[in-house]
Design an enzyme around this catalytic site. Structure first.
Site, PDB file in Angstrom:
ATOM      1  N   SER A 151      -8.979   4.876  -5.156  1.00 51.74           N
ATOM      2  CA  SER A 151      -7.941   3.911  -5.650  1.00 51.74           C
ATOM      3  C   SER A 151      -7.366   3.052  -4.423  1.00 51.74           C
ATOM      4  CB  SER A 151      -6.906   4.648  -6.377  1.00 51.74           C
ATOM      5  OG  SER A 151      -6.267   5.778  -5.470  1.00 51.74           O
TER       6      SER A 151
ATOM      7  N   CYS B  49       0.764  -1.232   0.141  1.00 49.40           N
ATOM      8  CA  CYS B  49       0.089   0.091  -0.135  1.00 49.40           C
ATOM      9  C   CYS B  49       0.720   1.064  -0.014  1.00 49.40           C
ATOM     10  CB  CYS B  49      -0.819  -0.061   1.144  1.00 49.40           C
ATOM     11  SG  CYS B  49      -1.759   1.325   1.439  1.00 49.40           S
TER      12      CYS B  49
ATOM     13  N   HIS C 131      -3.954   0.177   8.173  1.00 48.73           N
ATOM     14  CA  HIS C 131      -4.485  -0.104   7.098  1.00 48.73           C
ATOM     15  C   HIS C 131      -6.125  -0.520   7.002  1.00 48.73           C
ATOM     16  CE1 HIS C 131      -3.914  -0.668   2.343  1.00 48.73           C
ATOM     17  NE2 HIS C 131      -4.610  -1.864   2.646  1.00 48.73           N
TER      18      HIS C 131
ATOM     19  N   HIS D 240      -7.929   7.190   4.417  1.00 47.50           N
ATOM     20  CA  HIS D 240      -7.588   8.709   3.907  1.00 47.50           C
ATOM     21  C   HIS D 240      -8.590   9.779   3.542  1.00 47.50           C
ATOM     22  CE1 HIS D 240      -7.434   6.956   0.061  1.00 47.50           C
ATOM     23  NE2 HIS D 240      -7.254   7.992  -0.445  1.00 47.50           N
TER      24      HIS D 240
ATOM     25  N   CYS E 156       0.646   3.193   3.467  1.00 46.08           N
ATOM     26  CA  CYS E 156       1.063   2.551   4.910  1.00 46.08           C
ATOM     27  C   CYS E 156       2.403   3.033   5.329  1.00 46.08           C
ATOM     28  CB  CYS E 156       1.066   1.133   4.999  1.00 46.08           C
ATOM     29  SG  CYS E 156      -0.455   0.174   5.069  1.00 46.08           S
TER      30      CYS E 156
ATOM     31  N   ASN F 227     -13.066  10.414  -0.110  1.00 47.41           N
ATOM     32  CA  ASN F 227     -13.702   9.543  -1.006  1.00 47.41           C
ATOM     33  C   ASN F 227     -13.351   8.216  -0.661  1.00 47.41           C
ATOM     34  OD1 ASN F 227     -15.010   9.920  -3.343  1.00 47.41           O
ATOM     35  ND2 ASN F 227     -13.217   9.889  -4.604  1.00 47.41           N
TER      36      ASN F 227
ATOM     37  N   HIS G 240      -6.593   2.272   2.160  1.00 51.39           N
ATOM     38  CA  HIS G 240      -6.058   2.811   3.335  1.00 51.39           C
ATOM     39  C   HIS G 240      -6.717   4.019   3.991  1.00 51.39           C
ATOM     40  CE1 HIS G 240      -2.500   3.181   5.973  1.00 51.39           C
ATOM     41  NE2 HIS G 240      -3.143   4.142   6.552  1.00 51.39           N
TER      42      HIS G 240
ATOM     43  N   GLN H 293      -8.321  13.845   1.615  1.00 51.54           N
ATOM     44  CA  GLN H 293      -7.588  14.748   0.695  1.00 51.54           C
ATOM     45  C   GLN H 293      -7.970  16.097   1.119  1.00 51.54           C
ATOM     46  OE1 GLN H 293      -6.882  13.740  -3.176  1.00 51.54           O
ATOM     47  NE2 GLN H 293      -7.932  11.876  -3.399  1.00 51.54           N
TER      48      GLN H 293
HETATM   49  P1  H2U Z   1      -8.010   8.543  -3.762  1.00 55.35           P
HETATM   50  O1  H2U Z   1      -8.239   7.196  -3.848  1.00 55.35           O
HETATM   51  O2  H2U Z   1      -9.011   9.147  -2.845  1.00 55.35           O
HETATM   52  O3  H2U Z   1      -8.054   9.232  -5.123  1.00 55.35           O
HETATM   53  O4  H2U Z   1      -6.735   8.730  -3.013  1.00 55.35           O
HETATM   54  C1  H2U Z   1      -5.337   8.561  -3.459  1.00 55.35           C
HETATM   55  C2  H2U Z   1      -4.701   9.607  -3.469  1.00 55.35           C
HETATM   56  O5  H2U Z   1      -3.305   9.397  -3.115  1.00 55.35           O
HETATM   57  C3  H2U Z   1      -4.503  10.336  -4.937  1.00 55.35           C
HETATM   58  O6  H2U Z   1      -5.060  11.442  -5.084  1.00 55.35           O
HETATM   59  C4  H2U Z   1      -2.544  10.135  -4.097  1.00 55.35           C
HETATM   60  C5  H2U Z   1      -3.122  10.098  -5.269  1.00 55.35           C
HETATM   61  O7  H2U Z   1      -2.652  11.130  -6.160  1.00 55.35           O
HETATM   62  N1  H2U Z   1      -1.346   9.195  -4.101  1.00 55.35           N
HETATM   63  C6  H2U Z   1      -0.141   9.692  -3.893  1.00 55.35           C
HETATM   64  O8  H2U Z   1       0.104  10.867  -3.615  1.00 55.35           O
HETATM   65  N2  H2U Z   1       1.249   9.039  -3.920  1.00 55.35           N
HETATM   66  C7  H2U Z   1       1.137   7.634  -4.285  1.00 55.35           C
HETATM   67  O9  H2U Z   1       2.041   6.976  -3.879  1.00 55.35           O
HETATM   68  C8  H2U Z   1      -0.227   7.005  -4.325  1.00 55.35           C
HETATM   69  C9  H2U Z   1      -1.537   7.942  -4.215  1.00 55.35           C
HETATM   70 ZN    ZN Z   2      -2.295   1.034   3.832  1.00 58.34          ZN
END
Ligand code: H2U
Ligand code: ZN
Length: 356
Positions: free
Chosen positions: A165, A53, A119, A170, A56, A157, A168, A172
């Site tokens: 995506s 992940c 996670h 989180h 993590c 989201n 974990h 934004q």
């Molecule tokens: P979402 O699945 O809610 O989009 O969140 C994942 C966010 O994390 C996404 O905006 C960021 C993605 O750009 N991200 C990083 O900044 N670095 C990473 O290594 C993986 C995901």
């Molecule tokens: Zn994780």
């Protein structure tokens, strides 16, 4: 409101005062037969730590950078930001204002907030103390980014169904130098209400809805309702029961009770269809003026018409797998719902909310 053949028992429209948009409500359709799927979701349990992940602790992000061994809330700049700081010598950044094809440059900052090192623990499985740390982080980030940007959008989201995506836990933050469309509308509608009624719209809503048929839960400082004008089946609105314009202005005592309300709501959501409930949620508070001043002047206008609030927009309709689609008439005319907001609130209200 419950008298037979009242307005609310037949097809009717309700107005959203925050957006001045309408929703079509068709309560008589609740009895129609359902031939679609209703089975439970097959969500596999997740490990507490997943080395693959990107979010993590200690794991490698997509860019190759390694996360610190964080033990609480962790914030980092998004590696794939939707908006970026404008370059200092940005000569090509003027607006392009044709009557038909208008464009303007956009600049901002995007960050990711990991709610916890674990996670497998979404907000519904965090303790109130852990959720309070997320609240503190939202407040700190809002204050810091608000010193440099006009708008700070804190959101989450959650779930594959919402296109998230990474499982974990989180959220934004996207901070921009322009006020996005939805906020332009909310700002205008609240300003109009203030000028006509002399009181913030959402304070009047909270006073009216407290202990009413659309209340989901309430504590000393906070109220969760299914709004009268909800479009998503189990949409909720989290409202303060006191005047406050922004996340960073919530007093310390009300941060603890906010954590309690967030835990309570997300656990009710998980229990509704016995799944890790997907949603998009986010905070709306008074915009900033977007320029850097000393602390007393940083906030620009007083924004007395604003009241802080959070929207929760979950996609599910009748089980862990059956979602509501905003399609057809809704794309072409206006949103529609069968389940009334009062019925949705009653379902959420009646659920047990103890931690498992
Ligand atoms: P979402 O699945 O809610 O989009 O969140 C994942 C966010 O994390 C996404 O905006 C960021 C993605 O750009 N991200 C990083 O900044 N670095 C990473 O290594 C993986 C995901
Ligand atoms: Zn994780």
């Amino acid at each position: 409101m419950t008298t037979k053949n009242s307005l609310y028992e037949r097809a009717h429209r309700r107005r959203n005062p925050l957006t001045d948009r309408w929703v079509l409500v068709s309560p008589h359709r609740n009895t129609r037969p359902w031939n679609g799927e209703t089975h439970r979701s097959s969500q596999a349990p997740r490990p507490r730590h997943d080395p693959a992940c990107h979010l993590c602790p200690d794991a490698q992000r997509a860019t190759g950078e390694r996360n610190p061994p964080y033990t609480s809330v962790h914030v980092f700049d998004n590696d794939f930001p939707a908006v970026e700081a404008s370059p200092d010598n940005d000569s090509a950044a003027g607006p392009d204002n044709s009557a038909l094809f208008a464009a303007q440059p956009v600049s901002g900052t995007c960050r990711v907030i990991c709610y916890s090192p674990d996670h497998d623990r979404p907000m519904s499985r965090l303790t109130d103390t852990e959720i309070a740390r997320v609240v503190d982080c939202w407040a700190d980030q809002t204050r810091a980014l608000g010193a440099q940007h006009r708008w700070v959008q804190v959101f989450e989201n959650k779930g594959e169904m919402m296109g998230c995506s990474n499982p974990h836990p989180h959220g934004q933050i996207w901070a921009t130098d322009h006020l996005p469309d939805e906020l332009n509308v909310e700002d205008e509608q609240q300003r109009l209400h203030w000028s006509r009624h002399g009181s913030p719209m959402l304070r009047q809503v909270a006073d009216h809805e407290f202990e009413g048929p659309r209340q989901v839960l309430a504590n000393e400082h906070w109220l969760v309702i299914v709004p009268y004008w909800a479009t998503w089946p189990f949409e909720t609105l989290l409202l303060p029961r006191f005047g406050v314009r922004r996340l960073d202005e919530i007093p310390v005592s009300a941060r603890a009770t906010l954590a309690g309300a967030l835990g309570d709501l997300t656990r009710r959501y998980d229990r509704l269809f016995d799944c890790e409930f997907p949603y998009s949620m986010g905070w709306h508070g008074a915009p900033y003026d977007g320029t850097i001043h000393d602390d007393t002047h940083r906030r620009g206008e007083a924004a007395l018409h604003w009241q802080l609030h959070a929207h929760f927009f979950p996609p599910l309709l009748r089980s862990a797998t059956v979602r509501k689609f905003m399609v057809g008439y809704e794309m072409l005319a206006e949103p529609q719902r069968d389940l009334t907001p009062e019925q949705a609130a009653a379902q959420l209200r009646e659920l047990a909310t103890s931690r498992r």
